[in-house]
Scaffold this active site. Structure first.
Site, PDB file in Angstrom:
ATOM      1  N   SER A 176       0.796  -1.221   0.000  1.00 34.54           N
ATOM      2  CA  SER A 176       0.000   0.000   0.000  1.00 34.54           C
ATOM      3  C   SER A 176       0.830   1.273   0.000  1.00 34.54           C
ATOM      4  CB  SER A 176      -0.958  -0.009   1.194  1.00 34.54           C
ATOM      5  OG  SER A 176      -0.249  -0.150   2.401  1.00 34.54           O
ATOM      6  N   HIS A 204      -5.319  -3.137  -3.019  1.00 33.18           N
ATOM      7  CA  HIS A 204      -4.880  -2.225  -4.091  1.00 33.18           C
ATOM      8  C   HIS A 204      -4.755  -2.916  -5.452  1.00 33.18           C
ATOM      9  CE1 HIS A 204      -4.109   0.950  -1.170  1.00 33.18           C
ATOM     10  NE2 HIS A 204      -3.690  -0.028  -0.378  1.00 33.18           N
ATOM     11  N   LYS A 236     -11.715   1.020  -2.418  1.00 34.18           N
ATOM     12  CA  LYS A 236     -10.643   1.659  -3.188  1.00 34.18           C
ATOM     13  C   LYS A 236     -11.053   1.696  -4.671  1.00 34.18           C
ATOM     14  CE  LYS A 236      -7.539   1.211   0.554  1.00 34.18           C
ATOM     15  NZ  LYS A 236      -6.989   0.267   1.505  1.00 34.18           N
TER      16      LYS A 236
HETATM   17  C1  LIG Z   1      -7.066   0.088   2.995  1.00 34.16           C
HETATM   18  C2  LIG Z   1      -6.472  -1.222   3.334  1.00 34.16           C
HETATM   19  C3  LIG Z   1      -7.083  -2.090   4.237  1.00 34.16           C
HETATM   20  C4  LIG Z   1      -8.266  -1.693   5.061  1.00 34.16           C
HETATM   21  O1  LIG Z   1      -9.437  -1.712   4.318  1.00 34.16           O
HETATM   22  P1  LIG Z   1     -10.666  -0.831   4.820  1.00 34.16           P
HETATM   23  O2  LIG Z   1     -11.820  -1.357   4.058  1.00 34.16           O
HETATM   24  O3  LIG Z   1     -10.316   0.574   4.477  1.00 34.16           O
HETATM   25  O4  LIG Z   1     -10.779  -1.061   6.287  1.00 34.16           O
HETATM   26  C5  LIG Z   1      -6.537  -3.339   4.409  1.00 34.16           C
HETATM   27  N1  LIG Z   1      -5.414  -3.705   3.761  1.00 34.16           N
HETATM   28  C6  LIG Z   1      -4.785  -2.881   2.911  1.00 34.16           C
HETATM   29  C7  LIG Z   1      -3.547  -3.344   2.219  1.00 34.16           C
HETATM   30  C8  LIG Z   1      -5.281  -1.613   2.689  1.00 34.16           C
HETATM   31  O5  LIG Z   1      -4.639  -0.778   1.876  1.00 34.16           O
END
Ligand SMILES: *Cc1c(COP(=O)(O)O)cnc(C)c1O
Length: 382
Positions: A176, A204, A236
């Site tokens: 990330s 991602h 995302k």
């Molecule tokens: C954003 C993210 C999460 C958390 O997901 P949410 O739905 O925002 O709680 C988990 N793992 C990774 C790698 C992320 O980038």
């Protein structure tokens, strides 16, 4: 009791104080923040779907049909036909037998580790994993061992010394804060030989990588025997909110029985599930958006290389520029903001000390001109 005021003051002097901005517009290439329109290079809305008219319509229609609240947890009376249909569509999309919805990715990660592991077991994690994966291991009560970033040999060595008990290996598929991709085929081979669970967090990758954006498992041609636990989020690239875990029928049934962050929480609103269903259909058919995004990434990397900026080894929409010291990253972000460009500075403890960076992210909503504007502004930093 600890002196919170003094601790906050200390954070300020260390340049680590975090504060929130108030956004007054939908997500997009441009957003309105505290009354100012800014060019936005820090959201994870990779396909530009967070404000898509058809997804909004599905959200509204879902609210008309189901109301706003789900009323209860899935196992009580909160599991609607909208949730159920979304789970079936997510399973098909990810190429796994079944899928299970969670309210957030953070909760999905906590739920899996706690359901599969406990005291006496071991969780192995890449050093650069997302915080939610690290927290998941800690909460499970298993022993957490971190292996070197994207280093299958180090993982293999640590697994070989693990002894009895369950072994769970967790990795970001696309990291990330770095944007690079995990060597999933090698990790899968090692985990199979060591009788260890492999779980990938594709927050991602989904929507962006693989044929039709089906994610990192499909990008590598891997399925449920290679990577038995697949997790991805809906907030995302898919532009809504929530998350799911995909796996075998037995895995999903086991999680329904025992993942505490599934059992003991209210189901997401059914209208949100309807929005996510629409988003999945649109993402699947969005090869044009994915192609445009790839062009922007290539344009940015070529431009940044010419400027002599310190790029990282990333071919994805996450393109960090290494600053090193926290103060430099913060200053750069501030200077960009003065030019109307929003890029967040990522500082410790989110990333290791000495590797503070600008985390630039691209969306299919950006234009080539906007990327040029960013490059011009970056050129004036150094
Ligand atoms: C954003 C993210 C999460 C958390 O997901 P949410 O739905 O925002 O709680 C988990 N793992 C990774 C790698 C992320 O980038």
């Amino acid at each position: 009791m600890k002196n919170l005021h003094a601790l906050l003051q200390q954070r300020r002097t260390e340049g680590l104080y975090r504060s929130r901005r108030t956004v007054e517009s939908p997500q997009g290439a441009e957003i309105v923040v505290d009354g100012k329109t800014l060019l936005n290079f820090c959201s994870n809305d990779y396909l530009g779907l967070a404000n898509h008219p058809d997804i909004k319509k599905a959200f509204i229609a879902g609210a008309e049909k189901y109301g706003t609240g789900s009323g209860a947890a899935h196992l009580i009376c909160g599991h609607s036909t909208a949730h159920h249909a979304l789970e079936e569509e997510l399973a098909e999309f990810s190429g796994y037998p079944r899928a299970l919805l969670f309210s957030t990715g953070y909760m999905a990660n906590l739920g899996v580790a706690q359901a599969l592991c406990g005291r006496g077991d071991r969780v192995f994690e890449d050093r650069l994993n997302h915080a939610s994966l690290l927290d998941a291991a800690l909460l499970s009560g298993a022993r957490l061992q971190r292996y070197q970033h994207n280093n299958p040999d180090d993982l293999q060595h640590k697994l070989s010394e693990a002894g009895t008990g369950e072994k769970l290996v967790m990795t970001d598929a696309v990291f990330s804060m770095d944007g690079d991709i995990a060597p999933l085929p090698q990790l899968a081979t090692i985990c199979q030989a060591a009788d260890a669970w492999l779980m990938m967090d594709d927050a991602h990758g989904i929507g962006v990588l693989g044929k039709h954006g089906c994610g990192s498992a499909q990008h590598f041609g891997l399925g449920s025997t290679d990577v038995p636990v697949y997790m991805a989020t809906l907030g995302k690239a898919l532009g809504t909110a929530g998350a799911f875990v995909a796996g075998s029928d037995d895995l999903i049934e086991y999680l329904i029985q025992s993942a505490r962050t599934y059992v003991y929480t209210t189901a997401m609103p059914p209208a949100l599930a309807e929005a996510a269903r629409a988003s999945l259909r649109i993402a699947c058919a969005a090869d044009d958006r994915r192609e445009h995004l790839q062009q922007l990434i290539r344009q940015f990397r070529a431009g940044a290389q010419q400027l002599g900026l310190q790029l990282m080894d990333s071919a994805t929409a996450i393109q960090p520029i290494l600053a090193g010291e926290t103060a430099a990253a913060t200053r750069w972000s501030q200077r960009l903001l003065e030019q109307g460009i929003l890029v967040s500075a990522i500082r410790p403890p989110t990333v290791p000390a000495g590797t503070a960076r600008l985390r630039i992210t691209f969306s299919a909503n950006h234009t080539r001109e906007q990327v040029n504007r960013l490059l011009d502004a970056l050129n004036q930093l150094t």
